[in-house]
Design a protein around this motif. Structure first.
Motif, PDB file in Angstrom:
ATOM      1  N   VAL A  34      16.369   7.337 -42.560  1.00 34.27           N
ATOM      2  CA  VAL A  34      15.257   7.716 -43.433  1.00 34.27           C
ATOM      3  C   VAL A  34      14.561   6.431 -43.868  1.00 34.27           C
ATOM      4  O   VAL A  34      15.198   5.371 -43.917  1.00 34.27           O
ATOM      5  CB  VAL A  34      15.798   8.508 -44.654  1.00 34.27           C
ATOM      6  N   ASP A  35      13.272   6.507 -44.142  1.00 35.47           N
ATOM      7  CA  ASP A  35      12.605   5.296 -44.618  1.00 35.47           C
ATOM      8  C   ASP A  35      12.385   5.364 -46.132  1.00 35.47           C
ATOM      9  O   ASP A  35      12.702   6.363 -46.782  1.00 35.47           O
ATOM     10  CB  ASP A  35      11.324   5.008 -43.826  1.00 35.47           C
ATOM     11  N   THR A  36      11.878   4.256 -46.658  1.00 36.34           N
ATOM     12  CA  THR A  36      11.715   4.127 -48.110  1.00 36.34           C
ATOM     13  C   THR A  36      10.900   5.264 -48.709  1.00 36.34           C
ATOM     14  O   THR A  36      11.145   5.685 -49.835  1.00 36.34           O
ATOM     15  CB  THR A  36      11.078   2.753 -48.421  1.00 36.34           C
ATOM     16  N   ASP A  37       9.934   5.778 -47.922  1.00 39.16           N
ATOM     17  CA  ASP A  37       9.107   6.871 -48.426  1.00 39.16           C
ATOM     18  C   ASP A  37       9.663   8.248 -48.082  1.00 39.16           C
ATOM     19  O   ASP A  37       8.940   9.258 -48.122  1.00 39.16           O
ATOM     20  CB  ASP A  37       7.671   6.715 -47.930  1.00 39.16           C
ATOM     21  N   GLY A  38      10.951   8.278 -47.743  1.00 42.22           N
ATOM     22  CA  GLY A  38      11.612   9.562 -47.609  1.00 42.22           C
ATOM     23  C   GLY A  38      11.383  10.272 -46.294  1.00 42.22           C
ATOM     24  O   GLY A  38      11.817  11.410 -46.122  1.00 42.22           O
ATOM     25  N   ARG A  39      10.681   9.628 -45.353  1.00 37.74           N
ATOM     26  CA  ARG A  39      10.470  10.266 -44.044  1.00 37.74           C
ATOM     27  C   ARG A  39      11.788  10.285 -43.270  1.00 37.74           C
ATOM     28  O   ARG A  39      12.392   9.233 -43.028  1.00 37.74           O
ATOM     29  CB  ARG A  39       9.405   9.520 -43.239  1.00 37.74           C
ATOM     30  N   ILE A  40      12.211  11.465 -42.897  1.00 36.62           N
ATOM     31  CA  ILE A  40      13.446  11.602 -42.118  1.00 36.62           C
ATOM     32  C   ILE A  40      13.149  11.203 -40.678  1.00 36.62           C
ATOM     33  O   ILE A  40      12.214  11.724 -40.067  1.00 36.62           O
ATOM     34  CB  ILE A  40      13.981  13.046 -42.204  1.00 36.62           C
ATOM     35  N   LEU A  41      13.928  10.250 -40.158  1.00 39.77           N
ATOM     36  CA  LEU A  41      13.638   9.688 -38.838  1.00 39.77           C
ATOM     37  C   LEU A  41      14.428  10.370 -37.722  1.00 39.77           C
ATOM     38  O   LEU A  41      14.380   9.958 -36.582  1.00 39.77           O
ATOM     39  CB  LEU A  41      13.946   8.186 -38.854  1.00 39.77           C
ATOM     40  N   ILE A  42      15.134  11.431 -38.074  1.00 34.79           N
ATOM     41  CA  ILE A  42      15.938  12.162 -37.085  1.00 34.79           C
ATOM     42  C   ILE A  42      15.053  13.194 -36.400  1.00 34.79           C
ATOM     43  O   ILE A  42      14.563  14.112 -37.055  1.00 34.79           O
ATOM     44  CB  ILE A  42      17.113  12.879 -37.783  1.00 34.79           C
ATOM     45  N   PRO A  43      14.830  13.052 -35.083  1.00 30.60           N
ATOM     46  CA  PRO A  43      13.998  14.048 -34.402  1.00 30.60           C
ATOM     47  C   PRO A  43      14.649  15.420 -34.465  1.00 30.60           C
ATOM     48  O   PRO A  43      15.873  15.534 -34.430  1.00 30.60           O
ATOM     49  CB  PRO A  43      13.962  13.543 -32.952  1.00 30.60           C
ATOM     50  N   GLY A  44      13.812  16.459 -34.570  1.00 29.50           N
ATOM     51  CA  GLY A  44      14.336  17.822 -34.549  1.00 29.50           C
ATOM     52  C   GLY A  44      14.517  18.417 -35.935  1.00 29.50           C
ATOM     53  O   GLY A  44      14.971  19.551 -36.061  1.00 29.50           O
ATOM     54  N   ILE A  45      14.176  17.669 -36.975  1.00 30.55           N
ATOM     55  CA  ILE A  45      14.273  18.214 -38.339  1.00 30.55           C
ATOM     56  C   ILE A  45      12.915  18.777 -38.756  1.00 30.55           C
ATOM     57  O   ILE A  45      12.786  19.969 -39.053  1.00 30.55           O
ATOM     58  CB  ILE A  45      14.743  17.138 -39.344  1.00 30.55           C
ATOM     59  N   ASP A  46      11.902  17.921 -38.749  1.00 31.96           N
ATOM     60  CA  ASP A  46      10.578  18.333 -39.220  1.00 31.96           C
ATOM     61  C   ASP A  46      10.064  19.569 -38.475  1.00 31.96           C
ATOM     62  O   ASP A  46       9.408  20.433 -39.074  1.00 31.96           O
ATOM     63  CB  ASP A  46       9.576  17.185 -39.053  1.00 31.96           C
ATOM     64  N   GLU A  47      10.383  19.652 -37.168  1.00 29.64           N
ATOM     65  CA  GLU A  47       9.888  20.767 -36.364  1.00 29.64           C
ATOM     66  C   GLU A  47      10.364  22.119 -36.888  1.00 29.64           C
ATOM     67  O   GLU A  47       9.763  23.152 -36.619  1.00 29.64           O
ATOM     68  CB  GLU A  47      10.361  20.633 -34.903  1.00 29.64           C
ATOM     69  N   GLN A  48      11.480  22.108 -37.606  1.00 30.17           N
ATOM     70  CA  GLN A  48      12.043  23.383 -38.069  1.00 30.17           C
ATOM     71  C   GLN A  48      11.419  23.873 -39.372  1.00 30.17           C
ATOM     72  O   GLN A  48      11.673  24.993 -39.801  1.00 30.17           O
ATOM     73  CB  GLN A  48      13.549  23.234 -38.311  1.00 30.17           C
ATOM     74  N   VAL A  49      10.654  22.995 -40.019  1.00 27.34           N
ATOM     75  CA  VAL A  49      10.161  23.318 -41.364  1.00 27.34           C
ATOM     76  C   VAL A  49       8.976  24.286 -41.277  1.00 27.34           C
ATOM     77  O   VAL A  49       8.023  24.050 -40.521  1.00 27.34           O
ATOM     78  CB  VAL A  49       9.751  22.021 -42.097  1.00 27.34           C
ATOM     79  N   ALA A  50       9.032  25.368 -42.043  1.00 24.44           N
ATOM     80  CA  ALA A  50       7.954  26.356 -42.062  1.00 24.44           C
ATOM     81  C   ALA A  50       6.647  25.678 -42.489  1.00 24.44           C
ATOM     82  O   ALA A  50       6.646  24.882 -43.431  1.00 24.44           O
ATOM     83  CB  ALA A  50       8.298  27.479 -43.038  1.00 24.44           C
ATOM     84  N   PRO A  51       5.536  25.981 -41.768  1.00 17.48           N
ATOM     85  CA  PRO A  51       4.268  25.352 -42.137  1.00 17.48           C
ATOM     86  C   PRO A  51       3.805  25.808 -43.521  1.00 17.48           C
ATOM     87  O   PRO A  51       4.150  26.893 -43.971  1.00 17.48           O
ATOM     88  CB  PRO A  51       3.294  25.829 -41.053  1.00 17.48           C
TER      89      PRO A  51
END
Lengths: 476, 476
Positions: free
Chosen positions: B251-268
């Motif tokens: 994860v970076d300082t601004d909280g962006r999760i750097l693991i691929p395959g997480i963000d894609e699952q999040v409901a728009p």
């Protein structure tokens, strides 16, 4: 001509049971310096030494060191200063050792009672302090006694400095050594310390170098108190996120230090040095055994020894302030302190190394763009030490090893630091020799600490022989 | 038509001293569930509740939960199951709360005795458990009593489930709820839980969503035992060097999760949702105050609330096995376990998230080219929960808030997890509502925990009013 040592050696063999009994008496005193409740035992151990020394005719002073800084209700154990002989026609050798020990409980996993010296059929003598450092300390007393009983003239004046706080940071000792450099220790011609170990189990060594150690803290803080990751995860910049990124930038898996300005300070490898490593009694199998794994950086002896002795290394030790217990805790730590240290080597300078660390850590942190606060500071720093192995002090020790063990010793350095070495060198201005008695498998700070009977008895011969060769070298 | 609540409200006001005394009696029982020595007090607290309930005419069962798994010599405190009313013409509401509390000692920094409810002139009532969760639990009992004394018919049948282990993992509760879903709780029409807090201090809210939590361990090991960094620094590949690099890649300082395959699952984010955040009573200043700092990731309310409620976050919690104490220790830890967790949101799936984590961590580690050994595994996983805020259960609660507080409640989600919510939903198949009594500054797990008198008394009115609107909604 070579000193006549046969009478002395024969006496040591004759007295071996007596010497082992003396070691058993010392081991039976649980002089654990880190345990306040054991402080009376530490003092009792100092008094035991003083009594034994006085019985041998030495003059003894018990030097108080005042109160223990972190426990002001507790007196530090005294330093035992002793002198045996004051013949101005003889060389004077100053020896150092310590009479305190690491903690030990049977329940830690010891196979025997830790404060009951247990001699096995194979000659291994188990007991806390056997090798670290009661065996070597008593070695000097035993050497005096064997000379007396054999009727052999003691070849030097012996100054002794035995402390009782070595396993707890040698509190107060530096000041005493610095003060007595031109006082009690004024006529010392050289220094000998027996508080380290052979590189392996078969071949004796003389140690002429130690790495220094600069220990750093990287502190990153943000929130006013620890936070719940459910409530604040995603809204707060987390100090731990920043810290693992900073710690992850210091060194790579193969030990390459990524901080600019460190490698440039390291003395180049000379052609002479290149040839030095192959002859040394050390195999990768020895390393694998002591490591308990084959996860080494290098696969060959030479690069491994150079990496341990003459190149710097960087280790990340841990994090203070984060969750460290078993289990799962959903905490966002408010302030975390990463700890790492750099082992330093010639010609690294403490200040220059500090500056390189500060600059780099600050740069890495700045690139993160974090609103958290960074501090980087040293917890302690200590210089490396390298002596001249060609000094008569080392030559004498080398001849003694050849006489007792029948082999030329390995000339070694060590990766760790023994800060008192540098203190003695600076306070006396004399050459310091590290002359180990025990071997690499003695397990100084572990359970089942032991000293081999062979290393103890031949070690007593070695210390005596060393003093004879010192006298001879001095006459040349 | 709106229920006639004036008589009930007047009675609550009249009984307010009595209700505060009842809370004082409950707070005086130090029912600390994590402390084995306090277990008799936890049981005593359960018995206190049972006695009060029986005095009010409820039928009560004390359900044993067997032995505590991590301390098999200890009985778990019983779950208090109670029923008030069994009129088949009425709706039945199942309510949950807990009667155990977090530890508290005056010496932790409390301004008052933690188990002595202290009511200040400003109406703040300090005491451990005041807001978490004795105040809300007694709220249901007080509502029953005020109805009786006012001669107002109780509008629903009330099923109660009060446990004594919430602050220590709710041991044994899930099994009981699952079993009683079609048993004791069979006729429940909806569920109401009062064990969370307003978003701020002024405006009530109804909570319809919680994030889930997947908690992971990354274990890296190499040497057979901890090593001395002097002796082994530069020769061994160090597990801690690898671990900080792996943790630094998540994860970076601004909280962006750097693991691929997480963000894609999040409901728009939907258009409807976009408009939802601006109206909510929350300011960045509130956040800065509870954070004790301005080190936030976002500088605006909307993105901050979205980051807390509807986006995943990743926090690194700490390292087990490394040096974590104050001071300096030159250890190379042999085995280190990094801990991190991901807060999960719709439509993330536990298994898919786990797989993404395993894959990424293994890839990052493989790139290091390390000889050390990596393991990555979950310590626990838990699904997010989102209810329909348009269900009659929420509509009833919304009307009750408007009637008591004169404002429409904020419809909120929470960043944390309350696992029992999902368990009740799954076991009963009914709508679950989170209806908080206390406010954001109550300090549930901190020193100086408090419940404002206003929140307690108006909260009792709110719980009663909610039941009346439930009855009315049911008739519509």
């Amino acid at each position: 001509m070579a000193p006549q040592l046969d009478g002395y050696f024969a006496e040591v063999d004759k007295l071996s049971t007596h010497f082992i009994n003396r070691l058993a008496k010392a081991v039976a005193i649980p002089s654990v310096s880190s345990d306040a409740a054991r402080r009376p035992d530490v003092v009792r151990m100092g008094e035991f030494l003083a009594a034994e020394l006085r019985a041998l005719g030495a003059s003894v002073e018990m030097r108080p060191l005042g109160k223990q800084p972190d426990k002001p209700e507790l007196d530090l154990p005294p330093v035992v200063l002793a002198r045996y002989g004051s013949d101005k026609s003889k060389r004077t050798i100053l020896v150092y050792g310590h009479y305190d020990v690491q903690p030990a409980e049977k329940s830690d996993g010891w196979a025997t009672e830790p404060f009951d010296l247990t001699v096995g059929d194979d000659g291994r003598m188990f007991g806390r302090g056997s090798t670290d450092d009661k065996g070597p300390v008593l070695g000097w007393l035993n050497a005096i006694e064997a000379h007396q009983r054999a009727g052999v003239d003691f070849p030097v004046n012996l100054l002794m400095c035995f402390e009782g706080m070595e396993e707890y940071g040698s509190e107060g000792l530096d000041e005493l050594i610095e003060k007595e450099g031109k006082g009690y220790f004024a006529d010392a011609d050289a220094v000998c310390i027996s508080d380290n170990y052979w590189l392996g189990t078969e071949k004796p060594c003389l140690t002429y170098g130690l790495r220094g150690c600069n220990y750093y803290s990287v502190e990153i803080s943000g929130p006013g108190a620890d936070l719940h990751s459910g409530v604040f995860g995603g809204t707060a910049q987390e100090p731990m996120t920043d810290l693992v990124r900073v710690l992850g930038s210091l060194v790579d898996t193969d030990g390459r230090i990524l901080i600019p300005g460190i490698d440039e300070q390291v003395a180049p490898v000379t052609a002479e040095e290149e040839g030095l490593y192959e002859g040394i009694s050390f195999t990768m199998d020895t390393l694998y055994e002591s490591l308990g794994a084959t996860t080494t950086i290098h696969d060959d002896k030479k690069r491994t020894l150079m990496a341990r002795w003459r190149f710097p290394s960087l280790s990340v030790h841990g994090v203070e302030g984060a969750f460290s217990a078993p289990g799962a805790k959903t905490v966002i730590p408010a302030k975390v302190i990463g700890k790492f240290s750099i082992r330093t080597v010639p010609d690294m300078e403490i200040e220059r190394t500090n500056e390189a660390v500060y600059k780099y850590v600050k740069e890495v942190f700045a690139k993160l763009g974090s609103k958290n606060t960074l501090k980087v500071y040293p917890q302690h720093t200590g210089k490396w030490w390298v002596a001249s192995p060609n000094h008569w002090n080392f030559r004498a020790a080398g001849k003694a090893v050849e006489r007792v063990w029948g082999v030329k010793p390995d000339m070694t350095r060590e990766g760790g630091s023994i800060p008192v070495t540098l203190t003695f060198e600076q306070a006396t201005g004399k050459n310091v020799l590290l002359l180990p008695m025990g071997s690499s498998t003695d397990g100084a700070h572990s359970i089942n600490e032991k000293l081999d009977k062979r290393n103890y008895i031949e070690g007593i011969k070695l210390l005596g022989a060393y003093l004879h060769y010192v006298a001879e070298e001095a006459q040349e």
